[in-house]
Motif scaffolding. Structure first.
Motif, PDB file in Angstrom:
ATOM      1  N   GLY A   2       8.302  -3.082  23.809  1.00 16.28           N
ATOM      2  CA  GLY A   2       7.732  -3.728  22.634  1.00 16.28           C
ATOM      3  C   GLY A   2       8.346  -3.164  21.375  1.00 16.28           C
ATOM      4  O   GLY A   2       9.268  -2.351  21.426  1.00 16.28           O
ATOM      5  N   ASN A   3       7.811  -3.595  20.245  1.00 12.55           N
ATOM      6  CA  ASN A   3       8.387  -3.218  18.962  1.00 12.55           C
ATOM      7  C   ASN A   3       7.648  -2.042  18.323  1.00 12.55           C
ATOM      8  O   ASN A   3       6.491  -1.781  18.643  1.00 12.55           O
ATOM      9  N   ILE A   4       8.356  -1.369  17.403  1.00 14.89           N
ATOM     10  CA  ILE A   4       7.768  -0.245  16.675  1.00 14.89           C
ATOM     11  C   ILE A   4       7.786  -0.570  15.182  1.00 14.89           C
ATOM     12  O   ILE A   4       8.841  -0.916  14.628  1.00 14.89           O
ATOM     13  N   ALA A   5       6.627  -0.460  14.544  1.00 16.04           N
ATOM     14  CA  ALA A   5       6.495  -0.707  13.105  1.00 16.04           C
ATOM     15  C   ALA A   5       6.227   0.620  12.411  1.00 16.04           C
ATOM     16  O   ALA A   5       5.321   1.352  12.797  1.00 16.04           O
ATOM     17  N   ILE A   6       7.043   0.943  11.407  1.00 19.38           N
ATOM     18  CA  ILE A   6       6.843   2.182  10.644  1.00 19.38           C
ATOM     19  C   ILE A   6       6.635   1.822   9.176  1.00 19.38           C
ATOM     20  O   ILE A   6       7.540   1.285   8.524  1.00 19.38           O
ATOM     21  N   ASP A   7       5.451   2.088   8.674  1.00 15.00           N
ATOM     22  CA  ASP A   7       5.146   1.842   7.260  1.00 15.00           C
ATOM     23  C   ASP A   7       4.900   3.164   6.559  1.00 15.00           C
ATOM     24  O   ASP A   7       4.650   4.193   7.201  1.00 15.00           O
ATOM     25  N   GLY A   8       4.925   3.103   5.247  1.00 12.29           N
ATOM     26  CA  GLY A   8       4.626   4.311   4.491  1.00 12.29           C
ATOM     27  C   GLY A   8       5.190   4.228   3.091  1.00 12.29           C
ATOM     28  O   GLY A   8       5.956   3.317   2.760  1.00 12.29           O
ATOM     29  N   GLY A 126       9.042  -0.324   6.523  1.00 11.72           N
ATOM     30  CA  GLY A 126       8.803  -0.965   5.239  1.00 11.72           C
ATOM     31  C   GLY A 126       7.434  -0.603   4.688  1.00 11.72           C
ATOM     32  O   GLY A 126       6.914   0.489   4.923  1.00 11.72           O
ATOM     33  N   ARG A 127       6.849  -1.557   3.964  1.00 10.93           N
ATOM     34  CA  ARG A 127       5.525  -1.345   3.372  1.00 10.93           C
ATOM     35  C   ARG A 127       4.449  -2.157   4.095  1.00 10.93           C
ATOM     36  O   ARG A 127       3.275  -1.839   4.014  1.00 10.93           O
ATOM     37  N   ASP A 128       4.866  -3.256   4.750  1.00 13.57           N
ATOM     38  CA  ASP A 128       3.878  -4.183   5.322  1.00 13.57           C
ATOM     39  C   ASP A 128       4.258  -4.627   6.728  1.00 13.57           C
ATOM     40  O   ASP A 128       3.913  -5.714   7.157  1.00 13.57           O
ATOM     41  N   ILE A 129       4.981  -3.774   7.449  1.00 10.24           N
ATOM     42  CA  ILE A 129       5.471  -4.177   8.782  1.00 10.24           C
ATOM     43  C   ILE A 129       4.302  -4.280   9.769  1.00 10.24           C
ATOM     44  O   ILE A 129       4.137  -5.293  10.454  1.00 10.24           O
ATOM     45  N   GLY A 130       3.480  -3.237   9.838  1.00 10.89           N
ATOM     46  CA  GLY A 130       2.355  -3.251  10.786  1.00 10.89           C
ATOM     47  C   GLY A 130       1.241  -4.200  10.401  1.00 10.89           C
ATOM     48  O   GLY A 130       0.514  -4.698  11.257  1.00 10.89           O
ATOM     49  N   ALA A 192      -2.217   0.067   8.573  1.00  9.83           N
ATOM     50  CA  ALA A 192      -2.865  -0.885   9.489  1.00  9.83           C
ATOM     51  C   ALA A 192      -4.001  -0.162  10.212  1.00  9.83           C
ATOM     52  O   ALA A 192      -3.916   1.042  10.475  1.00  9.83           O
ATOM     53  N   ASP A 193      -5.058  -0.896  10.531  1.00  7.02           N
ATOM     54  CA  ASP A 193      -6.232  -0.294  11.178  1.00  7.02           C
ATOM     55  C   ASP A 193      -5.872   0.443  12.472  1.00  7.02           C
ATOM     56  O   ASP A 193      -6.472   1.456  12.809  1.00  7.02           O
ATOM     57  N   ASP A 194      -4.874  -0.090  13.202  1.00 10.19           N
ATOM     58  CA  ASP A 194      -4.515   0.514  14.492  1.00 10.19           C
ATOM     59  C   ASP A 194      -3.232   1.355  14.417  1.00 10.19           C
ATOM     60  O   ASP A 194      -2.622   1.665  15.434  1.00 10.19           O
ATOM     61  N   ALA A 195      -2.823   1.728  13.187  1.00 10.25           N
ATOM     62  CA  ALA A 195      -1.628   2.566  13.032  1.00 10.25           C
ATOM     63  C   ALA A 195      -1.990   4.040  13.194  1.00 10.25           C
ATOM     64  O   ALA A 195      -3.095   4.460  12.854  1.00 10.25           O
ATOM     65  N   ILE A 196      -1.046   4.804  13.712  1.00  7.77           N
ATOM     66  CA  ILE A 196      -1.238   6.254  13.870  1.00  7.77           C
ATOM     67  C   ILE A 196      -0.628   6.951  12.653  1.00  7.77           C
ATOM     68  O   ILE A 196       0.534   6.710  12.307  1.00  7.77           O
TER      69      ILE A 196
END
Length: 219
Positions: A2-8, A126-130, A192-196
């Motif tokens: 699957g894919n990985i989303a990194i925001d911050g 990015g800022r809004d990936i997740g 995101a609510d389910d982001a670590i």
């Protein structure tokens, strides 16, 4: 898989980490900035100037932009043409800064990014990936660091290039940018609510990349 989303926030090291994680896992790192530059190039090729908001909105629908890896190098394709050698000019950069703020351009690029993520395993930052681009990503990470640490990193980067700078001014700019990113109308920066949450303040780049890979292997 699957894919990985990194925001911050700005200066958290998202792109550096995302590239390392993608390389280690054999995923495609999606350089969203390069995609926005390819869209800007399409506007220039279509003869549209920066002040034509409605024309930018109408024209962006005809652009097909994707990213592939060939011989270990990222290649950006615009309507089937390799545009790597054309998207780093100042003219393209100026157009990208205008066109990227257009909601229709953002919407079109999100569609293209989602299409890419459906066909291959990707790491995107990015800022809004997740929250917006990849809401169903297998792993979502919110990567941050204190404003002080981010300012120190930026200060070291600039002084290494011989640029004179003031660390307090850099930190103030970072805090101001965080505020703007979190309060903008379209796709604001938020966890995101389910982001670590991964705080890299006391971690090296290698430690952060390793941590994200470990997290991915447990999802």
């Amino acid at each position: 898989m699957g894919n990985i989303a990194i925001d911050g926030p700005a200066g958290a090291g998202k792109s550096t980490i995302a590239k390392m994680v993608a390389k280690e896992l054999g995923f495609i790192y999606v350089d969203t900035g390069a995609m926005y530059r390819a869209m800007a190039l399409f506007m220039i090729k279509s003869g549209i100037s920066t002040d034509k908001t409605e024309e930018i909105s109408a024209t962006c629908k005809d652009a097909d932009i994707t990213i592939k890896y060939e011989n270990g190098e990222q290649v950006v394709y615009l309507n089937g043409e390799n545009v790597n050698g054309q998207i780093r000019t100042e003219e393209v950069g100026n157009m990208a800064s205008v066109s990227s703020a257009n909601p229709d351009v953002r919407k079109k690029l999100v569609e293209l990014q989602q299409k890419l993520a459906k066909t291959t395993d990707v790491v995107m930052d990015g800022r809004d990936i997740g929250t917006v681009v990849l809401p169903d990503a297998a792993l979502k990470v919110y990567l941050t660091a204190s404003s002080k640490v981010r300012a120190e990193r930026r200060f070291k980067e600039l002084t290494a290039k011989g640029v004179e700078c003031d660390i307090d001014v850099i930190e103030k700019d970072i805090i101001d940018r965080d505020y703007r990113d979190m309060h903008r109308e379209f796709s604001p920066l938020k966890q995101a609510d389910d982001a670590i949450l991964v705080d890299s303040s006391d971690m090296t780049i290698d430690e952060v990349a390793k941590k994200i890979i470990e997290l991915y292997k447990t999802v």
